[in-house]
Design a protein around this motif. Structure first.
Motif, PDB file in Angstrom:
ATOM      1  N   ILE A  22       0.834  -1.201   0.000  1.00  0.00           N
ATOM      2  CA  ILE A  22       0.000   0.000   0.000  1.00  0.00           C
ATOM      3  C   ILE A  22       0.870   1.253   0.000  1.00  0.00           C
ATOM      4  N   TRP A  91     -13.003  -9.122  -7.207  1.00  0.00           N
ATOM      5  CA  TRP A  91     -12.440  -7.775  -7.125  1.00  0.00           C
ATOM      6  C   TRP A  91     -12.181  -7.181  -8.507  1.00  0.00           C
ATOM      7  N   ILE A 280      -7.242  -7.618   1.477  1.00  0.00           N
ATOM      8  CA  ILE A 280      -6.761  -6.243   1.631  1.00  0.00           C
ATOM      9  C   ILE A 280      -5.896  -5.858   0.439  1.00  0.00           C
ATOM     10  N   TYR A 281      -5.021  -6.778   0.029  1.00  0.00           N
ATOM     11  CA  TYR A 281      -4.175  -6.527  -1.134  1.00  0.00           C
ATOM     12  C   TYR A 281      -5.028  -6.268  -2.379  1.00  0.00           C
ATOM     13  N   MET A 283      -8.056  -5.180  -2.633  1.00  0.00           N
ATOM     14  CA  MET A 283      -8.907  -3.999  -2.554  1.00  0.00           C
ATOM     15  C   MET A 283      -8.140  -2.687  -2.532  1.00  0.00           C
ATOM     16  N   HIS A 284      -6.894  -2.676  -2.053  1.00  0.00           N
ATOM     17  CA  HIS A 284      -6.263  -1.417  -1.670  1.00  0.00           C
ATOM     18  C   HIS A 284      -6.139  -0.402  -2.800  1.00  0.00           C
ATOM     19  N   PHE A 287      -9.417   1.334  -3.475  1.00  0.00           N
ATOM     20  CA  PHE A 287      -9.699   2.356  -2.458  1.00  0.00           C
ATOM     21  C   PHE A 287      -8.841   3.595  -2.673  1.00  0.00           C
ATOM     22  N   ALA A 311      -5.770   3.746   4.201  1.00  0.00           N
ATOM     23  CA  ALA A 311      -6.161   2.720   3.230  1.00  0.00           C
ATOM     24  C   ALA A 311      -6.117   1.334   3.861  1.00  0.00           C
ATOM     25  N   CYS A 315      -9.521  -0.789   4.233  1.00  0.00           N
ATOM     26  CA  CYS A 315      -9.622  -2.076   3.530  1.00  0.00           C
ATOM     27  C   CYS A 315      -9.846  -3.217   4.513  1.00  0.00           C
ATOM     28  N   THR A 319     -13.232  -5.417   4.210  1.00  0.00           N
ATOM     29  CA  THR A 319     -13.125  -6.852   3.932  1.00  0.00           C
ATOM     30  C   THR A 319     -13.618  -7.685   5.115  1.00  0.00           C
TER      31      THR A 319
END
Length: 361
Positions: A22, A91, A280-281, A283-284, A287, A311, A315, A319
């Motif tokens: 991120i 995603w 998280i990876y 989605m980041h 976002f 972020a 996330c 999630t």
């Protein structure tokens, strides 16, 4: 019964790598804006952050290559690949819808065209990691590797003889990855070798090596950037060279100093983050794109750190919440709802809080 004890030091590495990914995507803008005082600090931190992807590959390589289940093709097809392919697909749809909305082209035709494009390559830059990992997972199974090797030749023939309109539907990204892998196969195998290595290297030597390598990468990036007049990342190559050696030092340091079960309260806090690290990876970057679209800007080291933490936290909350919704849980995280209730979603958290409260009475 587990085939292997839990690898405790991987938990810390996953959180570290997720934060690093991120950070380096957040810092991309300021690093391309020109050299100044903040640039040098961002450059050093980004040089460290570029170990994230090699670390992810190393951990996956060790886990797969030390698993007895890897020889079982049914485990690959029924469990391992779906846990990667389904969240990637979910995603990807979210990313496509967001990009179409942003470009004011949110029409069925445009959405379909983008989804077809996703068969050949990622619709957002960070998705490439999952594309490569899926191909690497497939190659860990001997019979699958043999079949895919033959499929590469058949695919090349098909792409040659099919008309353009039909070829786009078989122009799958996995075939490009199977041909080259961009050096990541070596990192994948390196993780197995480092994880299995029994002799200890002095921690002071590993720490010194990491500091020297970080300095070389940072100074090299600065010199190349000044010479070329634009941000030059040749020293930050995450598939070979200095970053791989630096990631190896970090991997071994964690293995030798952090390979023990954490305290209960630490596990309670970090466990859900570790379990949701892949989601998280995925989605980041979506976002971050949303933040930037509403006017959030990053110009300094402080704002880069702030947006990175924002972020990461956002996330994680999103999630974790999606993992609490049964129909969406597997689609977003690759975990079954029952697994999420035992490891990461809000049901898991509420149960732990209730159990803690009951224990105090």
């Amino acid at each position: 019964m587990n085939e292997r004890p839990h690898v405790d030091y991987f938990d810390g590495l996953r959180i570290f790598a997720a934060l690093c990914v991120i950070f380096m995507h957040t810092a991309a803008g300021p690093l391309r804006a020109g050299v100044n005082t903040d640039w040098h600090l961002l450059n050093v931190c980004t040089s460290l952050a570029f170990t994230a992807v090699p670390l992810f590959f190393m951990m996956s390589g060790y886990l797969l290559m030390t698993s007895r289940k890897t020889a079982d093709i049914s485990v690959l097809l029924r469990h391992r690949l779906p846990r990667l392919v389904v969240p990637l697909a979910g995603w990807t749809v979210v990313a496509v819808l967001w990009q179409m909305f942003l470009a004011h082209t949110l029409t069925p035709g445009a959405i379909w065209a983008q989804l077809v494009t996703a068969l050949h390559g990622p619709v957002m830059v960070h998705f490439w990691y999952l594309y490569t990992l899926i191909a690497l997972y497939a190659l860990t199974q001997q019979r699958t590797a043999e079949s895919l090797a033959a499929a590469v030749s058949a695919h090349t023939i098909l792409m040659t003889v099919l008309p353009d309109g039909a070829a786009q539907y078989v122009d799958l990204d996995i075939f490009d990855k199977l041909k080259i892998f961009g050096g990541h196969m070596a990192t994948f195998v390196l993780g197995y070798l480092l994880g299995s290595y029994e002799k200890e290297t002095p921690n002071w030597l590993l720490a010194l090596g990491a500091v020297v390598l970080l300095a070389v990468i940072s100074v090299g990036t600065w010199v190349r950037t000044v010479r070329t007049g634009e941000f030059n990342q040749s020293f930050q190559n995450q598939s070979a060279g200095f970053e791989i050696v630096l990631a190896s030092c970090i991997f071994l340091l964690c293995k030798q100093t952090c390979n023990r079960p954490p305290r209960a309260w630490v596990k309670a806090v970090t466990g859900p983050v570790v379990a949701l690290s892949m989601a998280i990876y995925l989605m980041h970057n979506i976002f971050l794109s949303m933040l930037f679209s509403v006017g959030v800007s990053v110009h300094s080291f402080g704002s880069t750190v702030g947006v990175t933490l924002l972020a990461f936290a956002a996330c994680f909350v999103v999630t974790k919440t999606v993992a609490t919704i049964r129909p969406l849980c597997y689609l977003a995280t690759g975990k079954t709802y029952a697994e999420a209730c035992r490891s990461c979603n809000w049901v898991y958290t509420f149960r732990r809080l209730r159990g803690h409260s009951a224990a105090e009475k």
